[in-house]
Design a protein around this motif. Sequence first.
Motif, PDB file in Angstrom:
ATOM      1  N   PRO A   1       0.836  -1.215   0.000  1.00  0.00           N
ATOM      2  CA  PRO A   1       0.000   0.000   0.000  1.00  0.00           C
ATOM      3  C   PRO A   1       0.862   1.253   0.000  1.00  0.00           C
ATOM      4  N   PRO A   2       0.267   2.413  -0.203  1.00  0.00           N
ATOM      5  CA  PRO A   2       1.038   3.666  -0.139  1.00  0.00           C
ATOM      6  C   PRO A   2       1.685   3.855   1.227  1.00  0.00           C
TER       7      PRO A   2
ATOM      8  N   PRO B   1      -0.146   7.012   5.684  1.00  0.00           N
ATOM      9  CA  PRO B   1      -1.372   6.406   6.231  1.00  0.00           C
ATOM     10  C   PRO B   1      -2.640   7.020   5.674  1.00  0.00           C
TER      11      PRO B   1
ATOM     12  N   ASP C   1      -3.058   8.278   2.709  1.00  0.00           N
ATOM     13  CA  ASP C   1      -3.237   7.754   1.359  1.00  0.00           C
ATOM     14  C   ASP C   1      -3.716   6.309   1.396  1.00  0.00           C
ATOM     15  N   ARG C   2      -3.237   5.539   2.380  1.00  0.00           N
ATOM     16  CA  ARG C   2      -3.713   4.156   2.506  1.00  0.00           C
ATOM     17  C   ARG C   2      -5.199   4.122   2.810  1.00  0.00           C
ATOM     18  N   ASP C   3      -5.641   4.983   3.719  1.00  0.00           N
ATOM     19  CA  ASP C   3      -7.070   5.031   4.044  1.00  0.00           C
ATOM     20  C   ASP C   3      -7.895   5.451   2.835  1.00  0.00           C
TER      21      ASP C   3
ATOM     22  N   GLY D   1      -7.863   2.580   0.263  1.00  0.00           N
ATOM     23  CA  GLY D   1      -8.668   1.476   0.763  1.00  0.00           C
ATOM     24  C   GLY D   1     -10.157   1.754   0.657  1.00  0.00           C
TER      25      GLY D   1
END
Length: 350
Positions: free
Chosen positions: A171-172, A175, A177-179, A182
């Motif tokens: 994932p990126p 955090p 960007d991950r959220d 997702g």
Amino acid sequence: MSTQISASPLPPPKERRRLRQSRSLTRAQLARRLGVARATVRAWESGRRAPAGAEGRAYTEFLGAFAPPTGPDEPSAKPVPGKPEPLTPAQAFDALYAFCAPALVRQTYLLCGRRELAREAVERAFQLAWQRWPEVARDREPAGWVRAVAYDCALSPWHRFRPCYRHPEPPPADPADRDLLGALLKLPPSYRRTLVLYDGVGLDLPETAAETEASTPAAANRLTHAREAMAARVPELADTALLHRRLTELSSRERLRASRPPTVRTLGERRNVFWTRAAIAFTVTIIGATTLTLRTAPTHYEPPIAPARAVQGVPRAVPMGPLSRDELALRSKLHGEASSGGERIEPTPR
């Protein structure tokens, strides 16, 4: 205040906006490329100002790079000093690829969440565009044609059967960007595509509906539900302006590069040669098999042999027992007669 109008002819303001959107560029991205403010691009597209100076010439060349080609019956224009020469098919394709591919790879990454798949889908879309280049070059929005094919390739459900795509990618790093990614990937594909086109690319609602092959009310409904789902998972994304900025930042942070245009064209041509030869070989095989079957097949009908059946009604064999008195007498009589049988009646002469 008077403005200096560019010497090259410009399309109408609405056409300028359409040409920019056909390259999957927002006003801010085009402004950064031309070195002007975003408000300047908006003024050029609305017709309030005419492009002038070096920026105006760059803007004019940008609009003229993908001008629709003239028909075969139209007279060709004479070259004008200072005006760019008409592009060859390869040059026009390379220019379209150079303008659209980098941004399109980033947009496709938002749809599938896989870096390699995004690059592969965009290259595949441009290979198909090169195969059908006369048709694509005359399309009102060549970039929209390529974008639709790339999105279809990226969202194809058959990718899950490929061994290299059975495991998720890293994932990126950020955090936030991950959220965001997702939450985006949990949307249904149709909602995700509508959200990326409207809030990511910057298309208006009718254009989004046309590209997703839906009616305008259906596209608006998908967009509303997609935004609600994103806000439910990431509450700060309820602000649409923030959502647009976050989508742009997410795609820009990833190192997503596309191959060079000649490489894409060469791979597309090799793929065409391979499939053409495969089709010819398959056709020759079918013809050979048909000819062999006709030569070896029987020329007359032979009825099939019926399967064997058990005979019914045959009496069961019984063991021999002692003879009765009458049977013994009959046997003695038969033994006493000549072996050649009874007496024969012979004719007597008169």
